[in-house]
Design an enzyme around this catalytic site. Structure first.
Site, mmCIF file in Angstrom:
data_model
loop_
_atom_site.group_PDB
_atom_site.id
_atom_site.type_symbol
_atom_site.label_atom_id
_atom_site.label_comp_id
_atom_site.label_asym_id
_atom_site.label_seq_id
_atom_site.Cartn_x
_atom_site.Cartn_y
_atom_site.Cartn_z
ATOM 1 N N ASP A 184 -11.850 -9.330 4.880
ATOM 2 C CA ASP A 184 -13.142 -9.379 4.188
ATOM 3 C C ASP A 184 -13.704 -10.799 4.213
ATOM 4 O O ASP A 184 -14.893 -11.014 4.443
ATOM 5 C CB ASP A 184 -13.008 -8.934 2.720
ATOM 6 C CG ASP A 184 -13.369 -7.468 2.532
ATOM 7 O OD1 ASP A 184 -13.238 -6.700 3.512
ATOM 8 O OD2 ASP A 184 -13.787 -7.088 1.422
ATOM 9 N N TYR B 237 0.809 -1.219 0.000
ATOM 10 C CA TYR B 237 0.000 0.000 0.000
ATOM 11 C C TYR B 237 0.840 1.266 0.000
ATOM 12 O O TYR B 237 0.393 2.306 -0.458
ATOM 13 C CB TYR B 237 -0.906 0.029 1.235
ATOM 14 C CG TYR B 237 -2.187 -0.744 1.106
ATOM 15 C CD1 TYR B 237 -2.175 -2.099 0.823
ATOM 16 C CD2 TYR B 237 -3.410 -0.117 1.284
ATOM 17 C CE1 TYR B 237 -3.346 -2.811 0.728
ATOM 18 C CE2 TYR B 237 -4.592 -0.830 1.189
ATOM 19 C CZ TYR B 237 -4.557 -2.173 0.911
ATOM 20 O OH TYR B 237 -5.726 -2.873 0.814
ATOM 21 N N LYS C 267 3.653 -15.368 2.954
ATOM 22 C CA LYS C 267 3.873 -16.142 1.724
ATOM 23 C C LYS C 267 5.367 -16.409 1.649
ATOM 24 O O LYS C 267 6.067 -16.001 0.697
ATOM 25 C CB LYS C 267 3.345 -15.346 0.512
ATOM 26 C CG LYS C 267 3.324 -16.110 -0.803
ATOM 27 C CD LYS C 267 2.264 -17.198 -0.859
ATOM 28 C CE LYS C 267 2.393 -17.997 -2.148
ATOM 29 N NZ LYS C 267 1.501 -19.178 -2.182
ATOM 30 N N ASP D 125 -6.013 -7.157 4.356
ATOM 31 C CA ASP D 125 -7.170 -6.554 3.689
ATOM 32 C C ASP D 125 -8.073 -7.658 3.142
ATOM 33 O O ASP D 125 -9.285 -7.669 3.364
ATOM 34 C CB ASP D 125 -6.687 -5.650 2.551
ATOM 35 C CG ASP D 125 -7.840 -5.035 1.778
ATOM 36 O OD1 ASP D 125 -8.808 -4.584 2.440
ATOM 37 O OD2 ASP D 125 -7.788 -5.020 0.530
ATOM 38 N N ASP E 187 -2.403 -18.471 1.205
ATOM 39 C CA ASP E 187 -3.401 -19.196 0.398
ATOM 40 C C ASP E 187 -4.067 -20.283 1.231
ATOM 41 O O ASP E 187 -5.285 -20.488 1.168
ATOM 42 C CB ASP E 187 -2.784 -19.761 -0.900
ATOM 43 C CG ASP E 187 -1.435 -20.436 -0.702
ATOM 44 O OD1 ASP E 187 -0.894 -20.388 0.418
ATOM 45 O OD2 ASP E 187 -0.925 -21.021 -1.679
#
Ligand code: IPM
Ligand code: MG
Length: 361
Positions: A255, A146, A195, A251, A227
């Site tokens: 959700d 970001y 990751k 982020d 993942d």
């Protein structure tokens, strides 16, 4: 106590839900003998419409001078709103990112809880949801993709876009410490999500997280690839207590986590700096499709206000009073449309606020 609270109604359903949250805060202050000074500032599309930019320096200064900030939501429909014809750094979201950065709000706490009364709304199979779940995602909020360098260039007639994912060990350490501190007050488990099988930033994340864990022998640390975490959230959400992760992964996963609760209109969030200052906002967005209809669910914003009383003002009893009112209203069968089910009483946004205000004691 005197509380100086800056409010950002923002866009979409933001102004409606902030109105109800103010109602509840006023009532709570009345009952417990506090005085609240509210000040509204513009951000996002609302600020673009007036000032041409999503956040002014004056607004940042006002937010900095407050004891805490309560936000509704910002942004519009990205395919139809004229705000999205503007250059990226002048769109609504740029205002929120700039505010997070200038207030140093590096720790974003997003609880995802399955409410017993709303278990029927959980989209997971009953054999999974019956175990219940109660997790908090601790998302790093001022670094990573970001805030890394980005640009779009043209090389030999080919357009090329570059975003950079950077973390230094100090940025990782301070959010990891937050995650472990929070876990210590909960079920004492941190799942650090990265990751590390591909990214250098994730490998550094993993090694710094391990170092921090040495100071918290009472907390269990596990590492999970992002993942796999996305999969585990729908397969076995009960396994999670604290999920600790970087900005972009957080982020996306937050959700997903809020969706599996079946009641995103109920979930609060806090963005904190290293003292007690924070920006509190619902986990959901601005829902432009239902804006202005008085049908939005104000509970996530109201619970964010409760979080604010607890984290920024140390007003535990008052926060509890708001949370109790929410539980009571739900058990009495009142529902806004997003959580409506058969046999319940449908209420509007403002009716929900009134019902909750009456139950603050
Ligand atoms: C969130 C939102 C923001 C983010 C957007 C509006 C920039 O999705 O708070 O999760 O990506 O952080
Ligand atoms: Mg998001």
């Amino acid at each position: 106590m005197e509380l100086h609270i800056v409010c950002i109604p923002g866009d979409g359903i933001g102004p409606e839900i902030i109105r109800e949250a103010k109602k509840i805060l006023e009532k709570t202050a009345d009952v417990y003998g506090h005085k609240i000074l509210f000040q509204d500032i513009l951000m996002g599309g609302a600020s673009i419409d007036v000032h041409g930019v999503p956040l002014t320096e004056e607004a940042v200064a006002d937010a900095k001078a407050a004891d805490a900030v309560l936000m509704g939501s910002i942004g519009g429909d990205t395919t139809t709103s004229p705000w999205y014809q503007l250059p990226p750094d002048r769109r609504p979201e740029a205002g929120l990112l700039a505010l997070r950065k200038s207030l140093n709000l590096f720790a974003n706490l997003r609880p995802a809880v399955l409410y017993e009364e709303l278990a029927g709304a959980c989209p997971l199979k009953e054999e999974i949801s019956s175990a219940g779940f109660d997790m908090v995602i601790v998302r790093e909020l001022t670094g990573g993709l970001y805030f890394g360098e980005r640009k779009t260039i043209e090389e030999n007639g080919i357009r090329k876009a570059i975003d950079t994912l950077t973390y230094d060990e100090n940025e990782i350490r301070r959010i990891a410490v937050k995650g472990f501190e929070i876990a210590r007050k909960r079920r004492k488990k941190v799942t650090s999500v990265d990751k590390a099988n591909v990214l250098d930033s994730s490998r550094l994340w993993r090694s710094v997280t391990k170092e921090v864990a040495e100071d918290y022998p009472d907390v269990t640390l596990e590492h999970m690839l992002v993942d796999n975490c996305a999969m585990q959230l729908v397969k076995n959400p009960a396994q999670f207590d604290v999920i600790l992760t970087e900005n972009m992964f957080g982020d996306i996963l937050s959700d997903e986590a809020s969706m599996v609760t079946g009641s995103i209109g109920m979930l609060a969030s806090a963005s904190l700096n290293d003292s007690s200052f924070g920006l509190y906002e619902p986990s959901h967005g601005s829902a432009p499709d239902i804006a202005g209809k008085n049908i939005a669910n104000p509970i996530a914003t109201i619970l964010s206000a409760a979080m604010m009383l607890r984290y920024s003002f140390n007003l535990d009893k008052e926060a509890q009073a708001i949370e109790n009112a929410v539980k009571q209203v739900l058990s009495e069968g009142y529902r806004t449309q997003d959580i409506m089910s058969q046999g319940m009483t449908l209420t509007s946004c403002s009716e929900m606020g009134d019902l909750l205000a009456e139950r603050i004691r």
